[in-house]
Structure formats: structure tokens, C-alpha cells
Design a protein around this motif. Sequence first.
Motif, PDB file in Angstrom:
ATOM      1  N   ILE A 131     -26.021   9.844  20.110  1.00  0.00           N
ATOM      2  CA  ILE A 131     -25.001  10.543  20.610  1.00  0.00           C
ATOM      3  C   ILE A 131     -24.253  11.576  19.926  1.00  0.00           C
ATOM      4  O   ILE A 131     -24.064  12.741  20.635  1.00  0.00           O
ATOM      5  CB  ILE A 131     -23.868   9.446  20.926  1.00  0.00           C
ATOM      6  CG1 ILE A 131     -24.334   8.541  22.071  1.00  0.00           C
ATOM      7  CG2 ILE A 131     -22.519  10.084  21.367  1.00  0.00           C
ATOM      8  CD1 ILE A 131     -23.194   7.330  22.467  1.00  0.00           C
ATOM      9  N   ALA A 132     -24.414  11.605  18.416  1.00  0.00           N
ATOM     10  CA  ALA A 132     -23.716  12.583  17.801  1.00  0.00           C
ATOM     11  C   ALA A 132     -24.256  14.129  17.835  1.00  0.00           C
ATOM     12  O   ALA A 132     -23.592  14.945  18.187  1.00  0.00           O
ATOM     13  CB  ALA A 132     -23.877  12.330  16.192  1.00  0.00           C
ATOM     14  N   PRO A 133     -25.524  14.187  17.916  1.00  0.00           N
ATOM     15  CA  PRO A 133     -26.011  15.636  18.448  1.00  0.00           C
ATOM     16  C   PRO A 133     -25.864  15.984  19.781  1.00  0.00           C
ATOM     17  O   PRO A 133     -25.700  17.375  19.982  1.00  0.00           O
ATOM     18  CB  PRO A 133     -27.424  15.607  18.294  1.00  0.00           C
ATOM     19  CG  PRO A 133     -27.778  14.167  17.235  1.00  0.00           C
ATOM     20  CD  PRO A 133     -26.654  13.349  17.782  1.00  0.00           C
ATOM     21  N   ALA A 227     -24.662  24.920  15.991  1.00  0.00           N
ATOM     22  CA  ALA A 227     -24.811  26.359  15.534  1.00  0.00           C
ATOM     23  C   ALA A 227     -26.232  26.650  14.857  1.00  0.00           C
ATOM     24  O   ALA A 227     -26.593  27.873  15.233  1.00  0.00           O
ATOM     25  CB  ALA A 227     -23.632  26.624  14.680  1.00  0.00           C
ATOM     26  N   THR A 228     -26.603  25.633  14.424  1.00  0.00           N
ATOM     27  CA  THR A 228     -28.126  25.825  13.809  1.00  0.00           C
ATOM     28  C   THR A 228     -29.258  25.201  14.439  1.00  0.00           C
ATOM     29  O   THR A 228     -29.199  23.887  14.596  1.00  0.00           O
ATOM     30  CB  THR A 228     -28.020  25.385  12.319  1.00  0.00           C
ATOM     31  OG1 THR A 228     -26.867  25.896  11.547  1.00  0.00           O
ATOM     32  CG2 THR A 228     -29.323  25.668  11.619  1.00  0.00           C
ATOM     33  N   PRO A 229     -29.999  25.813  14.885  1.00  0.00           N
ATOM     34  CA  PRO A 229     -31.363  25.184  15.456  1.00  0.00           C
ATOM     35  C   PRO A 229     -32.020  24.264  14.503  1.00  0.00           C
ATOM     36  O   PRO A 229     -32.284  24.873  13.416  1.00  0.00           O
ATOM     37  CB  PRO A 229     -32.182  26.717  15.777  1.00  0.00           C
ATOM     38  CG  PRO A 229     -31.318  27.911  15.729  1.00  0.00           C
ATOM     39  CD  PRO A 229     -30.193  27.392  14.871  1.00  0.00           C
ATOM     40  N   SER A 230     -32.416  23.231  15.125  1.00  0.00           N
ATOM     41  CA  SER A 230     -33.037  22.225  14.109  1.00  0.00           C
ATOM     42  C   SER A 230     -33.946  21.308  15.198  1.00  0.00           C
ATOM     43  O   SER A 230     -33.472  21.077  16.390  1.00  0.00           O
ATOM     44  CB  SER A 230     -32.086  21.647  13.378  1.00  0.00           C
ATOM     45  OG  SER A 230     -31.159  20.748  13.984  1.00  0.00           O
ATOM     46  N   THR A 231     -34.771  20.573  14.454  1.00  0.00           N
ATOM     47  CA  THR A 231     -35.622  19.523  15.339  1.00  0.00           C
ATOM     48  C   THR A 231     -34.776  18.325  15.345  1.00  0.00           C
ATOM     49  O   THR A 231     -33.863  18.042  14.586  1.00  0.00           O
ATOM     50  CB  THR A 231     -36.875  19.405  14.470  1.00  0.00           C
ATOM     51  OG1 THR A 231     -36.306  18.657  13.227  1.00  0.00           O
ATOM     52  CG2 THR A 231     -37.773  20.611  14.349  1.00  0.00           C
TER      53      THR A 231
END
Length: 301
Positions: A131-133, A227-231
Motif C-alpha cells: 500500500i505505501a508506494p 517523485a523519483t522513478p524506481s523499480t
Amino acid sequence: MPLLKLGKLARLWRNARRWFAIIGLLSVAATLTGCGAVRLAYNNAPDLSYWWLDGYLDLDSPQSLKLRSDLQALQTWHRKEELPQIADMLKNLQAAAPSNVTGEQVCQLSRYLETRFQTVLDRTTPTALAIAPTLTLAQLDHLARAWDKRNQEWREEWMDGTPQDRLNRRMKSALDRTESFYGRLSDTQKQALRAQLDASAFDAATQYKETMRRQKDILQTLRALKATPSTELQQQAEVRALLLRSTQSPDPAFQQYTERIRSNFCESAAELHNGTSPAQRQKLQQTLQAYEADVRVLMQR
């Protein structure tokens, strides 16, 4: 059973949360309204937990469905795996109640309860990772406002007023909790309890500073995820690290403070218990027996 109003269920949930503290940390537990309230609160815990979390996060439909499902599964697991251990602990405490105790024995109980609590937290980690992301910036802003309101209420209870005012509020709370286990305290016992509180290592400013650190860390970390693209793996790693920092402070000064609080509590709880009469210890046994009966009923439902 007739449906209860949300406000009453919320009060019962607060009682249930306090009850979990009662069964492990005797003299810092909160007063219960009765075993019926405990059972009702536990059986409604998934819904009450959802309402509480939704009040902070304003969840959307997919998040709500995920959380509700996971909370139901968590309760099923807890009823099967954790309640039997709690019942056995309460039975052992009854056997020990008539005897004097040492501060180290109280600390052993405290550490055991922390282990049980950590086990439950570990069980909720997959839900947090899921849920957090997904939380939006608007939801994080909602969370910040909800925390601001709660922080103000906490400051009013623990930090406002003169030192004597704050000590009086702590004394009233501690006396209510203690007498819910042992029955009415004598004037001498009340004086001893007040002296313990006055000499306690508890510092509201230190507690509040750590709360602010955790809230800031949570908001910054979750906003950075947006704000930051990440896997997905990178996101999960960030959330896992955040959960660890939220339960185990990285601040050495706060770690030392926590150990002082634990040591102080253990010695004070032992001193308090050892100063009780046979009749008060019998009342403690009866109270613990009632809690054990509640747990064993809950195990079967």
C-alpha cells in the motif's frame, strides 16, 4: 447482536489496544470497561483498525479492499497463533502474582511482550509494502494534517501546564491503571506511586522529538517514492528500511533514553507490586484470570 454506533466501537477499540498493553506491562496498562468490551473490540478489530487507518490516509477503493482483506487475514492468524501464547502467559502470571518479583523479572516480561508485538508487526509488513508506494501526494498531505491534530492533542495532555499539573495528570492515569489490577491503594501506596512518577526518567520533550522525527521521515520517504522513478524492488527496500527506522530509532540518544525508561519501569513495577497486600495480590490474580478467560473464549471464535 445489534449494530453499535461508530463512536462506541471506536472507544472499544481504544480499550482493546490498551488491553494488549495490560496483559504484558501491568502497571502501565489502561483501565478496561469490562470483559464484554474486550471481546467485542477484538472481534471487531479488522473494521476498527480499517476505520482508524482510513481516518489518517483517506484510502481509495483498491487500497481499502487490500487493507480490509489483509486485516481479516491478520486477525485469523493472530487468533490461531498468538492468542494461545497470550493465554499461557496470563496463566503463568497468575501463578506468580502472590510472590515478590525483581526488576529483572519484569524486564523479562517486557522483552517477551516486545517480541510478541514485533511478530505482529512483521506479519503486517507485506501490507505496508503493497500500500505505501500507492499513496498519493494528496493522501500524504491528509496524513500530515491528521498528525498535526494528533500532535496538538498530545502536547496538551503531556506537555502543557506547570510541572505540577503534568505530574497530577500522570498520577491520575497511573492510579487508575494500577487500581484496575490491585484494587484501591492506601494513602502510603499512593504517595509511593507519586514519588516513582516524580523520579521517573520519562521526558515528554524527548518523546515528542522522536515522534516528530518519525513522522518527518515517513512523509519524506513516501513523497520521495512518488517523485523519483524506481523499480518495485527498490520501492520495497525503501519501505522496509522506513519500517525499521519507525520501530527502532536510529538516534543513539533516544536509544539510551528508551533503555533508561525500561530500567526505570521495571524497578518501579517490581517495587509497586512488592508493596501490595495479600488481598491486593489476590485481586490481581482474579483480574488476570478474567483476562485469560476472555482470551480463551476469543480463541474459539
